[in-house]
Design an enzyme around this catalytic site. Sequence first.
Site, PDB file in Angstrom:
ATOM      1  N   PRO A   2       0.915  -1.254   0.526  1.00 18.44           N
ATOM      2  CA  PRO A   2      -0.261   0.201  -0.486  1.00 18.44           C
ATOM      3  C   PRO A   2       0.800   1.104  -0.209  1.00 18.44           C
ATOM      4  CG  PRO A   2      -1.442  -1.750   2.011  1.00 18.44           C
ATOM      5  CD  PRO A   2       0.678  -2.229   1.056  1.00 18.44           C
ATOM      6  N   GLU A   3       0.447   1.980  -0.853  1.00 19.63           N
ATOM      7  CA  GLU A   3       0.769   3.209  -1.314  1.00 19.63           C
ATOM      8  C   GLU A   3       0.193   4.567  -1.150  1.00 19.63           C
ATOM      9  OE1 GLU A   3       3.151   3.557  -5.040  1.00 19.63           O
ATOM     10  OE2 GLU A   3       3.759   1.609  -5.101  1.00 19.63           O
ATOM     11  N   HIS A  91      -5.291 -14.396   9.715  1.00 22.23           N
ATOM     12  CA  HIS A  91      -3.791 -13.533   9.282  1.00 22.23           C
ATOM     13  C   HIS A  91      -4.971 -12.489   9.400  1.00 22.23           C
ATOM     14  CE1 HIS A  91      -1.328 -15.621   7.151  1.00 22.23           C
ATOM     15  NE2 HIS A  91      -2.103 -15.840   6.125  1.00 22.23           N
ATOM     16  N   ARG A 109       1.973 -10.741   5.986  1.00 18.13           N
ATOM     17  CA  ARG A 109       2.736 -11.092   5.713  1.00 18.13           C
ATOM     18  C   ARG A 109       3.731 -10.494   7.374  1.00 18.13           C
ATOM     19  NH1 ARG A 109       5.341  -9.327  -0.211  1.00 18.13           N
ATOM     20  NH2 ARG A 109       7.580 -10.714   0.832  1.00 18.13           N
ATOM     21  N   ARG A 154      21.934  14.454  -6.005  1.00 22.48           N
ATOM     22  CA  ARG A 154      22.383  13.033  -5.573  1.00 22.48           C
ATOM     23  C   ARG A 154      22.764  12.461  -6.815  1.00 22.48           C
ATOM     24  NH1 ARG A 154      18.342  14.917  -1.758  1.00 22.48           N
ATOM     25  NH2 ARG A 154      18.280  13.516  -0.121  1.00 22.48           N
TER      26      ARG A 154
END
Length: 275
Positions: A2-3, A91, A109, A154
Amino acid sequence: MPELPEVETTRCGIDAVMTGHPLRQLVVRQPTLRWPVPAHLPQTLAGHSVLACQRRGKYLLIRFEHGTQIVHLGMSGSLRRTPDDELPRKHDHIDWIFDHATLRLHDPRRFGAVLWHPAEAGPIEAHPLLAILGMEPFDPALTPEWLHGQLHRRSLPIKQALLGGHIVVGVGNIYASESLFRAGIHPALPANRLSRPRCARLLQAIRDTLGDALRAGGTTLRDYVGIGGEPGYFQFHAYVYERDGQPCRQCGTVIRRIVQGQRATYFCPRCQPRR
C-alpha cells in the site's frame, strides 16, 4: 505494498468511523508484526475517544488525547470494517471495537506495525519513523526549485531517489514508474541531471498521478482493499506499470521492464529517452 493513495483512502474511511468515538476495546490476536505491538496498548486505549485520523507518508496516525497510535499497513495489510459477528479470518490480527463499528487489521505477511507514541514523548512528528520522512507531495512548500536542489545532490537513478522517501514521501514503486512516464523521464537517469524545467514537469506528474490514484481508490494488485472491502481501480488506468510487452498507450512502442534496487521498473523507451 500500500502506497500513499491506498493509505490516504484508508485514512478517509477510518476517520469517518473512528473520529469522535470512544474505543471500547482493542483486541490483539497477533502481537508479532514488524515490531511487537506494545503489550499495554489495549489497557492504554480502552475507553478513550479518537480525536483525529491523520496520515504522514504511509503511516496512519490515530490521535488520542494522551498519545498517538502509529499504524503501518506493511506490504500486504488492509484495515476493513467488519460486521460485529464476523469471525476473524486467518491473518486478521487486530480489532478496533467501537460501540457502532469494528475495524480489523488484516496482514498476511505481518510486515505492518501498530505502535504507540505517548503525548509526554513530544510531538508525533519527532518520532524516529516520521522525523526522517521527506515532504508531502501536495505540500505547497514543495516547489520545483526545492526539488531541483534536493536532486542536485544525488547521483543515483531518479526512480530510486523517489522511492527513498527522504525527498518526497508516498511515491512508491507503482506511482514512481507512472510519474516518470508522464514526465517523459527515463527511470535510470541520474537524479542530478534533471534540470529545473524537468523537475517542474516531474513534480506536476507526481501530483497528477497520485491525484488520479486517489480518485480511483488506489491500486489493488493482490491484497489491498478499502475499509468497505472495495478494491482500488488505478491499475486499469496505468500507462506502464506491469504492462511490459504491451504497446505504449501514447506511441505504440513496446513497454519495457528492468529491475532497479530489486524492484521492477516499467517505461517506454520512446516516450522516456535516456538523456
